[in-house]
Enzyme design. Sequence first.
Site, PDB file in Angstrom:
ATOM      1  N   ALA A 113      -6.990  49.685 -39.676  1.00 47.76           N
ATOM      2  CA  ALA A 113      -5.774  49.406 -40.760  1.00 47.76           C
ATOM      3  C   ALA A 113      -4.341  49.744 -39.784  1.00 47.76           C
ATOM      4  O   ALA A 113      -3.701  48.744 -39.999  1.00 47.76           O
ATOM      5  CB  ALA A 113      -5.932  49.783 -41.313  1.00 47.76           C
ATOM      6  N   ALA A 114      -4.050  50.516 -38.757  1.00 43.36           N
ATOM      7  CA  ALA A 114      -3.461  51.011 -38.193  1.00 43.36           C
ATOM      8  C   ALA A 114      -2.855  49.669 -37.428  1.00 43.36           C
ATOM      9  O   ALA A 114      -3.631  48.689 -36.764  1.00 43.36           O
ATOM     10  CB  ALA A 114      -3.729  51.742 -36.692  1.00 43.36           C
ATOM     11  N   GLY A 116      -0.358  49.279 -39.827  1.00 46.95           N
ATOM     12  CA  GLY A 116      -0.405  49.810 -41.306  1.00 46.95           C
ATOM     13  C   GLY A 116       0.712  48.683 -42.029  1.00 46.95           C
ATOM     14  O   GLY A 116       0.526  48.803 -43.409  1.00 46.95           O
ATOM     15  N   CYS A 232      -6.901  38.160 -33.800  1.00 45.01           N
ATOM     16  CA  CYS A 232      -5.816  37.239 -33.908  1.00 45.01           C
ATOM     17  C   CYS A 232      -6.271  36.787 -32.107  1.00 45.01           C
ATOM     18  O   CYS A 232      -5.396  36.833 -31.400  1.00 45.01           O
ATOM     19  CB  CYS A 232      -4.199  38.443 -33.283  1.00 45.01           C
ATOM     20  SG  CYS A 232      -4.701  39.891 -32.338  1.00 45.01           S
TER      21      CYS A 232
END
Length: 452
Positions: A113-114, A116, A232
């Site tokens: 998650a970071a 966020g 990504c």
Amino acid sequence: MQLPSALLTSLQDIKGYNQAAFEAIHTSAEQVTSIRINPLKIVNSQRPIVDGKPIHWCPYGYYLPERPFFTFDPIFHAGAYYVQEASSMFLWQILAKAIGTNTNGLKVLDLCAAPGGKSTLLASYFKDGLVVSNDVIKSRANILVENITKWGYDNVVVTNNDPSHFKMLENYFDVIVIDAPCSGSGLFRRDNDAINEWSENNVTLCSQRQQRIVADVLPALKQGGLLIYSTCSYSKQEDEDIVDWLIEEQQLSTVNCQPSSNEGIVETQSDKHQGFGYRFYPHLIKGEGFFAAAFTKNKGSLFGNYKEQTLAKPSKQEEQMVADFIGEQLDYSFFKQAEAIKLLPTKWWLDLQILAKCLYIKKAGIEIGTIKGKDVIPHHELAVSILNLPQINTTELSEEEALQYLRRKDLTVATTKGWCAPTYCGLRLGWMKVLPNRINNYYPQEWRILKE
């Protein structure tokens, strides 16, 4: 910018790729800046937050005409918006297509998650659900706590665990989002160092790691649950090949999210099982390189057998002191962690105890503060939360005063003595204690603005 020739060669047969346009956009000086506004704070803001064009695949996303200095915008620190790359906001459209608007009672895991961005999006989308926001790296989990705190929602639990730890929560989550660690070719325009780190060998290693991460956490997804996988990276080995692996080895079913044809998003299908994926190329859309795919889980169960950890509760006297300070908060349960008193929506009280049994929790719900003698010492989380606090004294600051406060400098403002929440454009920034001869600034030391 010299792009790796091996990458360019590997993309030749992938739908949507045009080498001349791809190389041209990577050598251009074009910069794209986008933000996503906080829907539960925009209503309280007395200042328009955005002056830009909407992002079609996310109702709260906007392109900005230029990149401002966000550090010097007080409402950024108040959590009024999040600076997020436009392509990654496609998560909202996937959820809209696959879940719809009925999110009440759903439990969601954001595994990697970071810092966020996706977790704050999930908190907004699943405002009636529970979001578990996790990162395995401790330093990144600390950044995650900061950004989740500023967003201010009460339905988020931040954890710091390895993906394998979630096996103990078998069939628990309705939705799992995995923005997997990858080789990073989609970030070349933003990060030149990513070019030097890219290699075909790293792509292979990332693909293997991605499979291991998904396999570790998949038992925690309910039967019929939704898995969203993203990277990504442009590399097929990390994107469409993972789609085929998920369908064949993990027996998942592909989900067609049907983006509008005029958005520039390229819908692809994997070679073997024709699983749907969505590619974002910077020469076709305003955003960076991104890939996303969605799946439903066919095997497993709707239920699990979970153990609970008993959590400490404040005394009746402590609860009354808190209620006197912040007002009655209906439909919330209070609990203690060390000396800190926190609250969480009562509907998630049992789930918090289940999570506490299996995971290392860094943050849950909203921290109200601690009690010292006859006083409540409020925590920063309370000030920037979405909680309605009508009994709290506030004072509106000018922009210059707000920046002084955020630098943790001394302030001189006329206001009632005692605890006060300074605001800017109607949004709470934190706490200060007004004494007879001075004002103590309680903005978190580690978050203060250092630049003048």
